[in-house]
Design an enzyme around this catalytic site. Structure first.
Site, PDB file in Angstrom:
ATOM      1  N   CYS A  80       0.841  -1.204   0.000  1.00 14.61           N
ATOM      2  CA  CYS A  80       0.000   0.000   0.000  1.00 14.61           C
ATOM      3  C   CYS A  80       0.881   1.261   0.000  1.00 14.61           C
ATOM      4  CB  CYS A  80      -1.005  -0.039   1.139  1.00 14.61           C
ATOM      5  SG  CYS A  80      -2.366   1.161   0.919  1.00 14.61           S
ATOM      6  N   HIS A 186      -4.142  -4.453  -0.302  1.00 13.83           N
ATOM      7  CA  HIS A 186      -3.748  -5.020   0.990  1.00 13.83           C
ATOM      8  C   HIS A 186      -3.857  -6.545   0.929  1.00 13.83           C
ATOM      9  CE1 HIS A 186      -3.476  -1.363   3.496  1.00 13.83           C
ATOM     10  NE2 HIS A 186      -4.401  -0.881   2.690  1.00 13.83           N
ATOM     11  N   GLU A 188      -3.040  -8.607   3.148  1.00 17.68           N
ATOM     12  CA  GLU A 188      -3.457  -9.104   4.461  1.00 17.68           C
ATOM     13  C   GLU A 188      -4.970  -9.016   4.645  1.00 17.68           C
ATOM     14  OE1 GLU A 188      -2.907  -4.688   5.155  1.00 17.68           O
ATOM     15  OE2 GLU A 188      -2.010  -6.253   3.902  1.00 17.68           O
TER      16      GLU A 188
END
Length: 204
Positions: A80, A186, A188
């Site tokens: 990011c 992202h 994650e």
């Protein structure tokens, strides 16, 4: 293998560490350049504004540690804002000099060209491989969904584009230059596809 995540006060640390934990990888928080050099792989996360993030890195002299680590040839991952900082300049709340690993600027989406689309670009979007990378894209198809939250995007060179996304216009989703990989979404927060990218980074 020692995997480090750079803790400079501007990163989405907890969820990234948790995501690596989900694939069985222990990640160590790195708070100085000397510790960076001892890592085998290094991750630069980031949330918030470009200018604030690069200021925090430079105030701790961690920018030089990052560049030395990359120069060593070991694998590096930006996530990011951590991706955006790797470019030459960012224009969020003024003009700021980035790390210059990738050529190009980081600019705001132009609302006049987005039609009904809103800023920030938030949610799942389709990423398309721009060129082949057997190891980083292992186990993924040519198109896959990842989760985005951003108002600014990088204007990268064609040769550095690993995957692209469309939000009113095409922009870089994943870039790569030699041992450096960087993702705008992202991973994650991107369920199985994001975890797969993190696992592939570890497997490089």
């Amino acid at each position: 293998m020692k995997v480090g995540i750079i803790d400079y006060g501007a990163g989405n640390m907890g969820s990234v560490i948790q995501a690596f934990g989900a694939i069985g990888v222990e990640v160590e928080r790195i708070k100085d350049s000397e510790s960076m050099a001892k890592c085998d792989k290094l991750i630069l996360p980031g949330v918030g504004a470009f200018g604030d993030a690069i200021f925090k890195l430079r105030s701790k002299n961690m920018d030089l540690g990052i560049l030395e680590f990359i120069k060593s040839g070991k694998y590096f991952l930006g996530i990011c804002v951590g991706m955006q900082l790797l470019f030459e300049r960012g224009f969020e709340f003024g003009e700021h000099r980035g790390l210059g690993v990738f050529s190009g600027d980081v600019v705001r989406f132009d609302s006049q060209n987005l039609g009904p689309l809103k800023i920030p670009h938030t949610g799942w979007n389709l990423c398309r491989c721009n060129k082949e990378h057997k190891k980083f894209f292992a186990g993924l198809k040519e198109e896959f969904y990842l989760y985005f939250v951003h108002s600014y995007y990088a204007k990268a060179k064609e040769e550095d584009l690993l995957a692209i996304c469309d939000y009113g216009h095409v922009f870089p989703a994943i870039v790569n230059k030699e041992n450096v990989f960087a993702v705008q979404p992202h991973p994650e927060k991107s369920d199985k596809h994001g975890l797969r990218l993190l696992q592939n980074f570890i497997n490089l």
